[in-house]
Design an enzyme around this catalytic site. Structure first.
Site, PDB file in Angstrom:
ATOM      1  N   SER A   1      77.073  63.248  83.956  1.00 49.85           N
ATOM      2  CA  SER A   1      77.796  63.158  82.689  1.00 49.85           C
ATOM      3  C   SER A   1      77.557  64.421  81.872  1.00 49.85           C
ATOM      4  CB  SER A   1      77.357  61.923  81.895  1.00 49.85           C
ATOM      5  OG  SER A   1      78.182  61.714  80.768  1.00 49.85           O
ATOM      6  N   ASP A   2      78.526  64.762  81.038  1.00 55.10           N
ATOM      7  CA  ASP A   2      78.402  65.965  80.218  1.00 55.10           C
ATOM      8  C   ASP A   2      79.236  65.802  78.952  1.00 55.10           C
ATOM      9  OD1 ASP A   2      77.294  68.750  80.134  1.00 55.10           O
ATOM     10  OD2 ASP A   2      79.403  69.241  79.881  1.00 55.10           O
ATOM     11  N   SER A   3      78.898  66.596  77.937  1.00 59.25           N
ATOM     12  CA  SER A   3      79.639  66.595  76.671  1.00 59.25           C
ATOM     13  C   SER A   3      80.041  68.015  76.299  1.00 59.25           C
ATOM     14  CB  SER A   3      78.783  66.015  75.542  1.00 59.25           C
ATOM     15  OG  SER A   3      78.463  64.667  75.792  1.00 59.25           O
TER      16      SER A   3
ATOM     17  N   GLY B   1      82.439  63.462  79.610  1.00 60.82           N
ATOM     18  CA  GLY B   1      82.911  63.216  80.965  1.00 60.82           C
ATOM     19  C   GLY B   1      81.881  62.454  81.770  1.00 60.82           C
TER      20      GLY B   1
END
Length: 208
Positions: A84-86, A121
């Site tokens: 996951s990433d921002s 994401g």
């Protein structure tokens, strides 16, 4: 051994690996009752992002999420690896985590009075192969921030917000940065949790 109740059985899941060290992502999985092991991905996120230069932010954040999950899956074989990433965008400019308190203050001055777009994401790797990815976006209207407020805010929140791309923790004093918020609370915390849980159920990682 005592038999499990139906509710206990329905809440069981296959242990997964979370390819992130984010405290907020771990807290989300904890609250949802998901069994996991957190193993941060050792990748150059900015290099991955550079490969997507010119691409839409949704593709970038999903791509970095996938890269994290694939990197961890190489060294830690497991049926399910979640990445996951921002990503934060303000006035068309992408922002990374602040490198220093002074950098954080500059970010906040730039955000003042503007709309902050926060993309989150997620990607799921099964047996070493990328099987699913998604993204979501929340829009947060930043109120006019005075230099005095920014100084006091960082005095109280730094260095806790040093690992936050938007220089805020929505569950803390960060809520005072905004006038209006449009989007999922989970996305703002850094992961589109409802979609992640749906995917884990679809692939059999979560029962019920």
């Amino acid at each position: 051994m005592e038999p499990q109740s139906r509710s206990d059985t329905m809440l069981q899941n296959e242990p997964i690996i979370l390819a992130s060290k984010s405290a907020s992502r771990r807290a989300m999985l904890d609250a949802a009752g998901i069994q996991y092991e957190a193993i941060p991905a050792e990748i150059d996120e900015r290099a991955v992002e550079a490969a997507w230069t010119g691409g839409e932010e949704d593709h970038v954040v999903a791509g970095i999420s996938a890269a994290k999950a694939l990197a961890v899956a190489k060294d830690h074989p497991a049926p399910f690896v979640l990445g996951s990433d921002s990503l934060v965008v303000v006035d068309g400019k992408r922002f990374d985590k602040p490198a220093s308190r002074e950098d954080a203050a500059e970010h906040l001055r730039f955000f003042s009075g503007k709309t902050l777009e926060l993309y989150a994401g997620a990607a799921l790797v099964l047996d070493g192969l990328l099987k699913w990815e998604c993204w979501d976006v929340a829009r947060l209207e930043v109120r006019d921030l005075s230099d005095a407020f920014i100084d006091e805010y960082l005095e109280r929140e730094w260095p806790a917000v040093s690992g936050c791309v938007g220089v805020f923790r929505i569950e803390g004093l960060g809520i005072q940065l905004f006038e209006h918020i449009d989007g999922s609370h989970f996305t703002i915390l850094g992961m589109p949790l409802m979609r992640v849980l749906w995917a884990l159920r679809q692939f059999g990682a979560v029962k019920g």
